[in-house]
Write a protein that holds these residues in place. Structure first.
Motif, PDB file in Angstrom:
ATOM      1  N   ARG A  41       0.859  -1.192   0.000  1.00 32.34           N
ATOM      2  CA  ARG A  41       0.000   0.000   0.000  1.00 32.34           C
ATOM      3  C   ARG A  41       0.887   1.230   0.000  1.00 32.34           C
ATOM      4  O   ARG A  41       1.775   1.369   0.844  1.00 32.34           O
ATOM      5  CB  ARG A  41      -0.883   0.032   1.245  1.00 32.34           C
ATOM      6  CG  ARG A  41      -1.877  -1.087   1.282  1.00 32.34           C
ATOM      7  CD  ARG A  41      -3.209  -0.701   0.712  1.00 32.34           C
ATOM      8  NE  ARG A  41      -4.080  -1.850   0.669  1.00 32.34           N
ATOM      9  CZ  ARG A  41      -4.976  -2.082  -0.255  1.00 32.34           C
ATOM     10  NH1 ARG A  41      -5.130  -1.243  -1.258  1.00 32.34           N
ATOM     11  NH2 ARG A  41      -5.738  -3.141  -0.203  1.00 32.34           N
ATOM     12  N   LEU A  42       0.624   2.138  -0.973  1.00 29.34           N
ATOM     13  CA  LEU A  42       1.412   3.366  -1.086  1.00 29.34           C
ATOM     14  C   LEU A  42       0.602   4.528  -0.505  1.00 29.34           C
ATOM     15  O   LEU A  42      -0.484   4.318   0.018  1.00 29.34           O
ATOM     16  CB  LEU A  42       1.788   3.575  -2.552  1.00 29.34           C
ATOM     17  CG  LEU A  42       2.517   2.364  -3.180  1.00 29.34           C
ATOM     18  CD1 LEU A  42       2.683   2.548  -4.677  1.00 29.34           C
ATOM     19  CD2 LEU A  42       3.865   2.136  -2.514  1.00 29.34           C
ATOM     20  N   ASN A  43       1.164   5.727  -0.609  1.00 27.35           N
ATOM     21  CA  ASN A  43       0.529   6.912  -0.012  1.00 27.35           C
ATOM     22  C   ASN A  43      -0.977   6.968  -0.334  1.00 27.35           C
ATOM     23  O   ASN A  43      -1.359   7.111  -1.491  1.00 27.35           O
ATOM     24  CB  ASN A  43       1.244   8.158  -0.547  1.00 27.35           C
ATOM     25  CG  ASN A  43       0.720   9.432   0.070  1.00 27.35           C
ATOM     26  OD1 ASN A  43      -0.268   9.413   0.806  1.00 27.35           O
ATOM     27  ND2 ASN A  43       1.376  10.547  -0.222  1.00 27.35           N
ATOM     28  N   TRP A  48      -4.193   9.965  -8.132  1.00 28.56           N
ATOM     29  CA  TRP A  48      -4.354   9.088  -9.305  1.00 28.56           C
ATOM     30  C   TRP A  48      -4.845   7.692  -8.938  1.00 28.56           C
ATOM     31  O   TRP A  48      -5.080   6.868  -9.808  1.00 28.56           O
ATOM     32  CB  TRP A  48      -3.021   8.960 -10.071  1.00 28.56           C
ATOM     33  CG  TRP A  48      -2.492  10.270 -10.487  1.00 28.56           C
ATOM     34  CD1 TRP A  48      -3.014  11.090 -11.457  1.00 28.56           C
ATOM     35  CD2 TRP A  48      -1.369  10.962  -9.948  1.00 28.56           C
ATOM     36  NE1 TRP A  48      -2.286  12.239 -11.543  1.00 28.56           N
ATOM     37  CE2 TRP A  48      -1.259  12.184 -10.626  1.00 28.56           C
ATOM     38  CE3 TRP A  48      -0.437  10.668  -8.951  1.00 28.56           C
ATOM     39  CZ2 TRP A  48      -0.264  13.112 -10.360  1.00 28.56           C
ATOM     40  CZ3 TRP A  48       0.559  11.596  -8.672  1.00 28.56           C
ATOM     41  CH2 TRP A  48       0.638  12.790  -9.369  1.00 28.56           C
ATOM     42  N   LYS A  49      -4.970   7.409  -7.659  1.00 30.08           N
ATOM     43  CA  LYS A  49      -5.314   6.031  -7.275  1.00 30.08           C
ATOM     44  C   LYS A  49      -6.732   5.667  -7.734  1.00 30.08           C
ATOM     45  O   LYS A  49      -7.603   6.539  -7.834  1.00 30.08           O
ATOM     46  CB  LYS A  49      -5.181   5.838  -5.764  1.00 30.08           C
ATOM     47  CG  LYS A  49      -6.257   6.519  -4.958  1.00 30.08           C
ATOM     48  CD  LYS A  49      -6.095   6.223  -3.483  1.00 30.08           C
ATOM     49  CE  LYS A  49      -7.205   6.891  -2.697  1.00 30.08           C
ATOM     50  NZ  LYS A  49      -7.120   6.674  -1.269  1.00 30.08           N
ATOM     51  N   THR A  50      -6.936   4.370  -8.017  1.00 30.96           N
ATOM     52  CA  THR A  50      -8.265   3.898  -8.413  1.00 30.96           C
ATOM     53  C   THR A  50      -9.044   3.541  -7.159  1.00 30.96           C
ATOM     54  O   THR A  50     -10.203   3.895  -6.998  1.00 30.96           O
ATOM     55  CB  THR A  50      -8.149   2.640  -9.305  1.00 30.96           C
ATOM     56  OG1 THR A  50      -7.185   2.896 -10.311  1.00 30.96           O
ATOM     57  CG2 THR A  50      -9.482   2.305  -9.950  1.00 30.96           C
ATOM     58  N   ARG A  51      -8.395   2.788  -6.256  1.00 39.35           N
ATOM     59  CA  ARG A  51      -9.061   2.411  -5.002  1.00 39.35           C
ATOM     60  C   ARG A  51      -8.095   2.615  -3.835  1.00 39.35           C
ATOM     61  O   ARG A  51      -7.959   3.696  -3.329  1.00 39.35           O
ATOM     62  CB  ARG A  51      -9.562   0.967  -5.090  1.00 39.35           C
ATOM     63  CG  ARG A  51     -10.872   0.859  -5.881  1.00 39.35           C
ATOM     64  CD  ARG A  51     -11.314  -0.563  -6.086  1.00 39.35           C
ATOM     65  NE  ARG A  51     -10.577  -1.184  -7.163  1.00 39.35           N
ATOM     66  CZ  ARG A  51     -10.975  -1.201  -8.429  1.00 39.35           C
ATOM     67  NH1 ARG A  51     -12.119  -0.655  -8.766  1.00 39.35           N
ATOM     68  NH2 ARG A  51     -10.249  -1.766  -9.369  1.00 39.35           N
ATOM     69  N   GLU A 104       9.954   4.128   0.698  1.00 39.88           N
ATOM     70  CA  GLU A 104       9.513   4.900   1.874  1.00 39.88           C
ATOM     71  C   GLU A 104       8.823   6.193   1.440  1.00 39.88           C
ATOM     72  O   GLU A 104       7.791   6.581   1.968  1.00 39.88           O
ATOM     73  CB  GLU A 104      10.710   5.240   2.776  1.00 39.88           C
ATOM     74  CG  GLU A 104      11.129   4.064   3.648  1.00 39.88           C
ATOM     75  CD  GLU A 104      12.554   4.210   4.152  1.00 39.88           C
ATOM     76  OE1 GLU A 104      13.058   5.345   4.272  1.00 39.88           O
ATOM     77  OE2 GLU A 104      13.179   3.153   4.423  1.00 39.88           O
ATOM     78  N   GLU A 105       9.424   6.845   0.427  1.00 38.86           N
ATOM     79  CA  GLU A 105       8.820   8.097  -0.044  1.00 38.86           C
ATOM     80  C   GLU A 105       7.485   7.822  -0.748  1.00 38.86           C
ATOM     81  O   GLU A 105       6.529   8.594  -0.615  1.00 38.86           O
ATOM     82  CB  GLU A 105       9.806   8.831  -0.980  1.00 38.86           C
ATOM     83  CG  GLU A 105       9.390  10.228  -1.400  1.00 38.86           C
ATOM     84  CD  GLU A 105       9.100  11.202  -0.248  1.00 38.86           C
ATOM     85  OE1 GLU A 105       9.561  10.993   0.883  1.00 38.86           O
ATOM     86  OE2 GLU A 105       8.365  12.192  -0.497  1.00 38.86           O
ATOM     87  N   ALA A 106       7.413   6.701  -1.491  1.00 39.60           N
ATOM     88  CA  ALA A 106       6.158   6.372  -2.192  1.00 39.60           C
ATOM     89  C   ALA A 106       5.046   6.040  -1.198  1.00 39.60           C
ATOM     90  O   ALA A 106       3.878   6.277  -1.467  1.00 39.60           O
ATOM     91  CB  ALA A 106       6.378   5.197  -3.136  1.00 39.60           C
ATOM     92  N   ILE A 107       5.406   5.497  -0.040  1.00 39.33           N
ATOM     93  CA  ILE A 107       4.406   5.116   0.973  1.00 39.33           C
ATOM     94  C   ILE A 107       3.973   6.343   1.789  1.00 39.33           C
ATOM     95  O   ILE A 107       2.823   6.465   2.173  1.00 39.33           O
ATOM     96  CB  ILE A 107       4.976   4.002   1.890  1.00 39.33           C
ATOM     97  CG1 ILE A 107       5.124   2.703   1.085  1.00 39.33           C
ATOM     98  CG2 ILE A 107       4.084   3.760   3.107  1.00 39.33           C
ATOM     99  CD1 ILE A 107       5.956   1.622   1.757  1.00 39.33           C
TER     100      ILE A 107
HETATM  101  P1  ATP Z   1      -5.073  -1.015  -7.820  1.00 35.09           P
HETATM  102  O1  ATP Z   1      -5.318  -1.309  -6.378  1.00 35.09           O
HETATM  103  O2  ATP Z   1      -5.881  -1.907  -8.613  1.00 35.09           O
HETATM  104  O3  ATP Z   1      -3.642  -1.070  -8.243  1.00 35.09           O
HETATM  105  P2  ATP Z   1      -4.887   1.643  -7.114  1.00 35.09           P
HETATM  106  O4  ATP Z   1      -5.887   2.226  -6.211  1.00 35.09           O
HETATM  107  O5  ATP Z   1      -3.663   1.050  -6.538  1.00 35.09           O
HETATM  108  O6  ATP Z   1      -5.499   0.521  -8.010  1.00 35.09           O
HETATM  109  P3  ATP Z   1      -3.589   2.761  -9.366  1.00 35.09           P
HETATM  110  O7  ATP Z   1      -4.514   2.495 -10.490  1.00 35.09           O
HETATM  111  O8  ATP Z   1      -2.457   1.857  -9.185  1.00 35.09           O
HETATM  112  O9  ATP Z   1      -4.468   2.829  -8.043  1.00 35.09           O
HETATM  113  O10 ATP Z   1      -3.106   4.267  -9.484  1.00 35.09           O
HETATM  114  C1  ATP Z   1      -2.166   4.856  -8.603  1.00 35.09           C
HETATM  115  C2  ATP Z   1      -1.116   5.559  -9.439  1.00 35.09           C
HETATM  116  O11 ATP Z   1      -0.389   6.456  -8.617  1.00 35.09           O
HETATM  117  C3  ATP Z   1      -0.097   4.596 -10.025  1.00 35.09           C
HETATM  118  O12 ATP Z   1       0.250   5.046 -11.298  1.00 35.09           O
HETATM  119  C4  ATP Z   1       1.115   4.723  -9.090  1.00 35.09           C
HETATM  120  O13 ATP Z   1       2.348   4.450  -9.718  1.00 35.09           O
HETATM  121  C5  ATP Z   1       1.007   6.176  -8.688  1.00 35.09           C
HETATM  122  N1  ATP Z   1       1.546   6.416  -7.352  1.00 35.09           N
HETATM  123  C6  ATP Z   1       1.384   5.642  -6.254  1.00 35.09           C
HETATM  124  N2  ATP Z   1       2.011   6.173  -5.187  1.00 35.09           N
HETATM  125  C7  ATP Z   1       2.599   7.304  -5.609  1.00 35.09           C
HETATM  126  C8  ATP Z   1       3.399   8.303  -4.966  1.00 35.09           C
HETATM  127  N3  ATP Z   1       3.690   8.231  -3.681  1.00 35.09           N
HETATM  128  N4  ATP Z   1       3.836   9.341  -5.702  1.00 35.09           N
HETATM  129  C9  ATP Z   1       3.490   9.455  -7.017  1.00 35.09           C
HETATM  130  N5  ATP Z   1       2.746   8.545  -7.661  1.00 35.09           N
HETATM  131  C10 ATP Z   1       2.288   7.487  -6.987  1.00 35.09           C
END
Ligand code: ATP
Length: 367
Positions: A41-43, A48-51, A104-107
């Motif tokens: 799980r990232l930030n 741009w996240k879908t969910r 770490e920065e992405a999270i």
């Molecule tokens: P899924 O769960 O099916 O993967 P999601 O909710 O994870 O969907 P994504 O469709 O993956 O969302 O979209 C998130 C986008 O944001 C991705 O392109 C990812 O690389 C980008 N992203 C995630 N974390 C960061 C961040 N800390 N900084 C910049 N971009 C990010």
């Protein structure tokens, strides 16, 4: 080797975890050994996240060139490339992984596509970007992440072509699974609000997901669930529920789009506003911070409303629009509130009034 993928889904369908589980199966079918599947799980504040802003990493034993080609084919076959918001990324690296600091920065914060590509270069990794290529950020973060703490998720999938929101998962069996395995598992049901929370209502291939402490607990729960026939299942190691996204913060120094754990003292009585949203003002003695418990948090708002000025708390959540969106709270101290008031009359039960200075109280109703 490590294989990272991200951004393959859209609100209309697909799920990167499903693509990861299927990729693991295809790698196995081609003779490779799968060591682990990770859901990172990232930030949670990324627009741009879908969910849930998840990215997937697979640790495997085998030929990286073959893995790269199998993963590329699968992304082209399944990613929802027609959706403007779907911008997949793929990375395959050997034992040298991109630096953990990138993950770490992405999270906890924000990364760039250029930064992700540079990290691939440093690790000598093969990578590929589709469309605007934003998915490479999540893909690189997924393979770079070091988990200091981890939990597990059992994901069960249905046919990817269904594209409907309705699923058959027996609620009675889910309640039983929750009852038998909580707190070894969590987020299956929300008994307080009588809700099933592990079955999505979106048109993606996830049938349901069981979250828990480790693979044993989630497998126990999964075996109790009755549902329509699944087509695929996988156990992921994950950083969800570990607070990996929380930074230590202090009132007055928070940055927009990051999540924090902040100590403070309740400054004024919590207020319930329009729509049932509750706001809580905390202070460090100098600056003030507004914290919000929004209506969808339901009964949690009652705990916030029960706080009083002077209570010491740790508030955790995302900082946006100049307020902290409360995910959880720890009450450090809540001294009893003392109220000086006239007693009730022992004869008639009405409130008495002062009989004069140092003369005690008198009931003006019955005398
Ligand atoms: P899924 O769960 O099916 O993967 P999601 O909710 O994870 O969907 P994504 O469709 O993956 O969302 O979209 C998130 C986008 O944001 C991705 O392109 C990812 O690389 C980008 N992203 C995630 N974390 C960061 C961040 N800390 N900084 C910049 N971009 C990010």
């Amino acid at each position: 080797m490590w294989i990272g993928i991200d951004d393959t889904d859209s609100p209309q369908g697909m799920c990167t975890t499903y693509l990861g589980a299927l990729l693991a199966r295809r790698l196995e079918e081609s003779g490779m050994e799968i060591r682990s599947l990770r859901l990172v799980r990232l930030n949670p504040n990324i627009i741009w996240k879908t969910r849930g802003n998840a990215a997937i990493a697979i640790e495997a034993e085998g030929d990286p060139d073959s893995a790269f080609s199998i993963a590329t084919d699968l992304i082209e076959e399944l990613a929802d490339l027609s959706c403007e918001k779907t911008n997949p990324g793929l990375v395959v690296c050997g034992e040298i992984r991109p630096p953990a600091t990138f993950a770490e920065e992405a999270i906890t914060g924000f990364c760039t596509i250029e930064g992700a590509i540079a990290a691939c270069g440093d690790a000598g990794a093969r990578y590929r970007l589709w469309k605007n290529g934003r998915g490479i950020i999540g893909a690189v973060a997924a393979v770079a992440a070091e988990f200091s703490d981890a939990t597990s998720e059992y994901l069960v999938y249905r046919d990817v072509n269904l594209h409907t929101s309705t699923r058959f998962v027996d609620p009675v069996s889910l309640r039983l699974a929750e009852e038998m395995t909580y707190p070894g598992t969590w987020d299956t049901c929300d008994p307080g609000n009588n809700l099933i929370v592990c079955v999505p209502h979106t048109p993606d291939p996830v049938l349901y997901g069981i979250r828990g402490n480790d693979p044993v607990w989630i497998s126990l729960a999964r075996n109790l669930v009755i549902s329509e026939a699944p087509v695929l299942e996988a156990i992921f190691e994950t950083n969800q529920g570990t607070d990996a996204h929380l930074l230590r913060g202090s009132v007055g120094t928070l940055e927009k789009g990051r999540s924090y754990s902040v100590p403070g003292i309740v400054a004024s009585p919590p207020k319930t506003g329009i729509g049932g949203h509750v706001s809580l003002e905390i202070t460090d003695g100098k600056d003030h911070l507004t914290c919000m418990a929004y209506e969808p948090t339901k009964g949690f708002r009652d705990s916030i409303r029960a706080l009083a000025p002077g209570d010491r708390v740790y508030v955790c959540g995302s900082y946006k629009k100049r307020s902290l969106n409360i995910e959880k709270i720890q009450v450090i101290s809540a001294p009893p509130i003392r109220v000086a008031d006239a007693p009730l009359c022992e004869s008639c039960g009405k409130k008495m009034t002062s009989a004069g200075k140092d003369k005690g109280y008198k009931c003006r109703v019955c005398g």
